[in-house]
Write a protein that holds these residues in place. Structure first.
Motif, PDB file in Angstrom:
ATOM      1  N   THR A 163       0.841  -1.209   0.000  1.00 37.25           N
ATOM      2  CA  THR A 163       0.000   0.000   0.000  1.00 37.25           C
ATOM      3  C   THR A 163       0.875   1.258   0.000  1.00 37.25           C
ATOM      4  OG1 THR A 163      -0.127  -0.117   2.427  1.00 37.25           O
ATOM      5  CG2 THR A 163      -1.940  -1.106   1.169  1.00 37.25           C
ATOM      6  N   PHE A 164       1.968   1.225  -0.748  1.00 34.75           N
ATOM      7  CA  PHE A 164       2.854   2.386  -0.795  1.00 34.75           C
ATOM      8  C   PHE A 164       2.108   3.643  -1.240  1.00 34.75           C
ATOM      9  CE2 PHE A 164       6.547  -0.696  -1.596  1.00 34.75           C
ATOM     10  CZ  PHE A 164       6.915  -0.693  -0.264  1.00 34.75           C
ATOM     11  N   TYR A 165       1.325   3.524  -2.294  1.00 36.07           N
ATOM     12  CA  TYR A 165       0.604   4.686  -2.812  1.00 36.07           C
ATOM     13  C   TYR A 165      -0.529   5.095  -1.873  1.00 36.07           C
ATOM     14  CZ  TYR A 165      -2.676   7.333  -5.705  1.00 36.07           C
ATOM     15  OH  TYR A 165      -3.549   8.280  -6.171  1.00 36.07           O
ATOM     16  N   GLU A 166      -1.292   4.126  -1.392  1.00 41.31           N
ATOM     17  CA  GLU A 166      -2.449   4.423  -0.551  1.00 41.31           C
ATOM     18  C   GLU A 166      -2.047   5.065   0.777  1.00 41.31           C
ATOM     19  OE1 GLU A 166      -3.707   1.180  -3.343  1.00 41.31           O
ATOM     20  OE2 GLU A 166      -1.930   1.638  -2.150  1.00 41.31           O
ATOM     21  N   THR A 167      -0.849   4.757   1.258  1.00 43.61           N
ATOM     22  CA  THR A 167      -0.379   5.323   2.526  1.00 43.61           C
ATOM     23  C   THR A 167       0.597   6.485   2.317  1.00 43.61           C
ATOM     24  OG1 THR A 167       1.361   3.626   2.601  1.00 43.61           O
ATOM     25  CG2 THR A 167      -0.688   3.164   3.789  1.00 43.61           C
ATOM     26  N   ASN A 168       0.650   6.986   1.075  1.00 44.64           N
ATOM     27  CA  ASN A 168       1.451   8.168   0.737  1.00 44.64           C
ATOM     28  C   ASN A 168       2.954   7.948   0.925  1.00 44.64           C
ATOM     29  OD1 ASN A 168       1.511  10.820  -0.275  1.00 44.64           O
ATOM     30  ND2 ASN A 168       1.770  11.668   1.790  1.00 44.64           N
ATOM     31  N   ILE A 223       4.201   1.622  -9.191  1.00 43.13           N
ATOM     32  CA  ILE A 223       4.129   0.752 -10.367  1.00 43.13           C
ATOM     33  C   ILE A 223       5.515   0.571 -10.975  1.00 43.13           C
ATOM     34  CG2 ILE A 223       3.248   0.594 -12.728  1.00 43.13           C
ATOM     35  CD1 ILE A 223       0.651   1.839 -11.723  1.00 43.13           C
ATOM     36  N   GLY A 224       6.302   1.643 -11.017  1.00 46.17           N
ATOM     37  CA  GLY A 224       7.672   1.543 -11.516  1.00 46.17           C
ATOM     38  C   GLY A 224       8.513   0.601 -10.684  1.00 46.17           C
ATOM     39  N   LEU A 225       8.317   0.642  -9.369  1.00 46.57           N
ATOM     40  CA  LEU A 225       9.026  -0.257  -8.452  1.00 46.57           C
ATOM     41  C   LEU A 225       8.726  -1.708  -8.785  1.00 46.57           C
ATOM     42  CD1 LEU A 225      10.530  -1.043  -5.802  1.00 46.57           C
ATOM     43  CD2 LEU A 225       8.381  -0.582  -4.601  1.00 46.57           C
ATOM     44  N   TYR A 226       7.439  -2.013  -8.964  1.00 54.13           N
ATOM     45  CA  TYR A 226       7.042  -3.392  -9.254  1.00 54.13           C
ATOM     46  C   TYR A 226       7.631  -3.874 -10.582  1.00 54.13           C
ATOM     47  CZ  TYR A 226       3.516  -2.801  -5.574  1.00 54.13           C
ATOM     48  OH  TYR A 226       2.868  -2.589  -4.384  1.00 54.13           O
ATOM     49  N   GLY A 235      -6.315  -3.243   1.019  1.00 48.78           N
ATOM     50  CA  GLY A 235      -6.409  -1.784   1.024  1.00 48.78           C
ATOM     51  C   GLY A 235      -6.086  -1.134  -0.304  1.00 48.78           C
ATOM     52  N   ASN A 236      -5.845  -1.914  -1.341  1.00 51.16           N
ATOM     53  CA  ASN A 236      -5.488  -1.348  -2.634  1.00 51.16           C
ATOM     54  C   ASN A 236      -6.687  -0.748  -3.362  1.00 51.16           C
ATOM     55  OD1 ASN A 236      -3.001  -3.887  -3.484  1.00 51.16           O
ATOM     56  ND2 ASN A 236      -2.745  -1.897  -2.510  1.00 51.16           N
ATOM     57  N   LEU A 237      -6.431   0.356  -4.064  1.00 53.21           N
ATOM     58  CA  LEU A 237      -7.446   0.960  -4.915  1.00 53.21           C
ATOM     59  C   LEU A 237      -7.533   0.185  -6.226  1.00 53.21           C
ATOM     60  CD1 LEU A 237      -6.532   4.732  -4.415  1.00 53.21           C
ATOM     61  CD2 LEU A 237      -8.403   3.470  -3.334  1.00 53.21           C
ATOM     62  N   GLU A 238      -8.753   0.028  -6.730  1.00 59.97           N
ATOM     63  CA  GLU A 238      -8.950  -0.733  -7.967  1.00 59.97           C
ATOM     64  C   GLU A 238      -8.211  -0.092  -9.138  1.00 59.97           C
ATOM     65  OE1 GLU A 238     -10.378  -3.628  -8.468  1.00 59.97           O
ATOM     66  OE2 GLU A 238     -10.842  -3.848  -6.336  1.00 59.97           O
ATOM     67  N   ILE A 239      -8.152   1.233  -9.160  1.00 57.25           N
ATOM     68  CA  ILE A 239      -7.473   1.907 -10.270  1.00 57.25           C
ATOM     69  C   ILE A 239      -5.994   1.521 -10.323  1.00 57.25           C
ATOM     70  CG2 ILE A 239      -6.974   4.002  -8.910  1.00 57.25           C
ATOM     71  CD1 ILE A 239      -7.373   5.617 -11.449  1.00 57.25           C
ATOM     72  N   LYS A 240      -5.378   1.326  -9.162  1.00 53.77           N
ATOM     73  CA  LYS A 240      -3.974   0.930  -9.129  1.00 53.77           C
ATOM     74  C   LYS A 240      -3.799  -0.509  -9.600  1.00 53.77           C
ATOM     75  CE  LYS A 240      -1.561  -0.222  -5.382  1.00 53.77           C
ATOM     76  NZ  LYS A 240      -0.855  -0.095  -4.090  1.00 53.77           N
TER      77      LYS A 240
END
Length: 217
Positions: free
Chosen positions: A63-68, A76-79, A101-106
């Motif tokens: 949840t890197f993006y979701e938790t700022n 996505i670049g990391l993955y 906790g992931n957003l569907e858009i991600k």
């Protein structure tokens, strides 16, 4: 049941370090008991087709993006950077395991980008085969592995899991023959994660590697 147990008791099926005051708040439950319960749940899952999945790599998301802790593009670049170094595009099959906790858009954007990178992504086929009755993101990683082994007859030794989350630790204890791929590592963490979160993440990865290594001995 909260009425039958005092507060602040937690249950784990793997050993934890004892607190200095020796007042144990942790009760150990044997792995075999937990695994047996998961197997019973696995047998209630959806139908399985005759399709056999080989060289399967489970890739849990964070949840890197979701938790700022990073931007969407950075995560996505990391993955993709990690997968390009760890996955054989000709032989391996990827199953992206979203975090609850992931957003569907991600999730959708990541799968689209990974396909563009010519990785063999299993998610759409997995849903088409009706392996699970619930969305993949809400299925615990431990239960997912039990379903793969019990209902799809995939040997543990033919499955790999990327050490992206703490759930990989408990999964490793339950399925010791599943191979664990090393986590992102300092180079990728410093490249993609915001600076104030890097040290904590690196420490987390070091602990995961240490605990799993101890379990494999």
């Amino acid at each position: 049941n909260k009425n039958n147990h005092p507060k602040r008791i937690f249950y784990y099926f793997y050993n934890l370090n004892s607190p200095k005051n020796k007042r144990h708040k942790y009760i150990q439950i044997k792995c075999d008991y937990i695994k047996n319960m998961l197997n019973k749940l696995a047998l209630k899952s959806g139908k399985i087709t005759n399709i056999k999945y080989k060289n399967l790599i489970i890739f849990p998301l964070t949840t890197f993006y979701e938790t700022n802790r990073s931007t969407l593009e950075a995560e996505i670049g990391l993955y993709i950077d990690y997968l390009n170094h760890k996955v054989n595009k000709e032989k391996d099959i990827l199953l992206i395991k979203p975090h609850p906790g992931n957003l569907e858009i991600k999730i959708n954007l990541l799968i689209e980008r990974i396909k563009d990178e010519n990785f063999n992504v299993l998610n759409n086929q997995f849903e088409k085969d009706k392996i699970l009755k619930l969305p993949l993101k809400v299925i615990p990683l431990e239960l997912l592995c039990s379903i793969l082994v019990q209902k799809m007859i995939i040997y543990e030794k033919d499955i790999k899991i990327a050490l992206n989350s703490n759930a990989t630790l408990s999964t490793s204890y339950l399925f010791p023959e599943i191979k664990c791929l090393n986590p992102f590592g300092e180079k990728l963490i410093y490249k993609y994660i915001k600076e104030k979160f890097t040290k904590k993440r690196i420490l987390q990865e070091e602990i995961l590697i240490k605990k799993i290594s101890q379990n494999k001995i």
